[in-house]
Design a protein around this motif. Structure first.
Motif, PDB file in Angstrom:
ATOM      1  N   MET A 177       0.835  -1.201   0.000  1.00 31.81           N
ATOM      2  CA  MET A 177       0.000   0.000   0.000  1.00 31.81           C
ATOM      3  C   MET A 177       0.873   1.256   0.000  1.00 31.81           C
ATOM      4  SD  MET A 177      -2.888  -1.285   2.759  1.00 31.81           S
ATOM      5  CE  MET A 177      -3.511   0.327   3.122  1.00 31.81           C
ATOM      6  N   ALA A 178       1.922   1.250   0.818  1.00 34.53           N
ATOM      7  CA  ALA A 178       2.827   2.404   0.885  1.00 34.53           C
ATOM      8  C   ALA A 178       3.537   2.618  -0.450  1.00 34.53           C
ATOM      9  CB  ALA A 178       3.855   2.198   2.002  1.00 34.53           C
ATOM     10  N   ALA A 179       3.968   1.531  -1.088  1.00 38.27           N
ATOM     11  CA  ALA A 179       4.655   1.642  -2.376  1.00 38.27           C
ATOM     12  C   ALA A 179       3.730   2.262  -3.419  1.00 38.27           C
ATOM     13  CB  ALA A 179       5.143   0.270  -2.831  1.00 38.27           C
ATOM     14  N   ARG A 180       2.495   1.812  -3.457  1.00 37.52           N
ATOM     15  CA  ARG A 180       1.525   2.375  -4.405  1.00 37.52           C
ATOM     16  C   ARG A 180       1.261   3.857  -4.111  1.00 37.52           C
ATOM     17  NH1 ARG A 180      -1.138  -1.208  -7.516  1.00 37.52           N
ATOM     18  NH2 ARG A 180      -0.789  -3.407  -7.055  1.00 37.52           N
ATOM     19  N   ARG A 181       1.106   4.182  -2.842  1.00 42.47           N
ATOM     20  CA  ARG A 181       0.844   5.572  -2.452  1.00 42.47           C
ATOM     21  C   ARG A 181       2.018   6.468  -2.836  1.00 42.47           C
ATOM     22  NH1 ARG A 181       2.891   7.908   1.602  1.00 42.47           N
ATOM     23  NH2 ARG A 181       3.192   6.029   2.865  1.00 42.47           N
ATOM     24  N   GLU A 182       3.239   6.040  -2.511  1.00 46.47           N
ATOM     25  CA  GLU A 182       4.420   6.853  -2.817  1.00 46.47           C
ATOM     26  C   GLU A 182       4.596   7.045  -4.319  1.00 46.47           C
ATOM     27  OE1 GLU A 182       6.341   8.588  -0.891  1.00 46.47           O
ATOM     28  OE2 GLU A 182       5.838   7.831   1.096  1.00 46.47           O
ATOM     29  N   LEU A 183       4.356   6.008  -5.099  1.00 44.97           N
ATOM     30  CA  LEU A 183       4.462   6.095  -6.558  1.00 44.97           C
ATOM     31  C   LEU A 183       3.491   7.157  -7.092  1.00 44.97           C
ATOM     32  CD1 LEU A 183       6.046   4.616  -8.808  1.00 44.97           C
ATOM     33  CD2 LEU A 183       4.173   2.973  -8.902  1.00 44.97           C
TER      34      LEU A 183
END
Length: 147
Positions: A56-62
């Motif tokens: 979830m964090a990776a998607r948000r940061e992207l």
């Protein structure tokens, strides 16, 4: 409720967790970002917030850093120890299969630029850790567990 010993252990041995994403556009170019608070170019990413999974964090940061959305699942490419950040930091690296690219975001307090680069024309001031991850992922370097 946590007992005293587990609570002390959590405070003394807590760790931080971050994520980075290797995202490649259909032309084979790698997405890199330039932060306002770090020198050089880096893979997009950041910290995992409370209540968030690493993916979830990776998607948000992207999305926040580059206005790019991963289409489908992210593939975990490794977990790395980053001793330079307090001696307790770990980074989860993901690879995005397909991506949807929105308009480049405007500069802000955190991100100065987000650009796609061909693998044979990476910027000269790319971060050493980013260069290591690229070399590992394309088979030019052996895998390491250190960021």
């Amino acid at each position: 409720m946590l007992g005293l010993i587990p609570l002390i252990r959590r405070v003394r041995h807590g760790m931080t967790l971050g994520v980075r994403v290797m995202a490649v556009d259909p032309a084979g170019r790698l997405l890199l970002v330039r932060h306002s608070y770090l020198p050089g170019w880096h893979l997009p990413g950041g910290g995992v917030d409370f209540g968030e999974t690493a993916e979830m964090a990776a998607r948000r940061e992207l999305k926040e850093e580059a206005n790019v959305e991963a289409q489908g699942p992210l593939a975990m490419a490794g977990v790395f120890f980053n001793p330079r950040v307090g001696g307790r930091d770990h980074v989860v690296l993901f690879r995005a299969g397909r991506i949807a690219i929105g308009p480049r975001p405007s500069r802000n307090l955190e991100i100065l630029a987000a650009e796609f680069f061909p693998p044979d024309a990476l910027p000269g001031d790319i971060s050493p850790a980013t260069l290591r991850r690229i070399a590992e992922q394309d088979g030019r370097a052996p895998a390491s567990d250190m960021w």
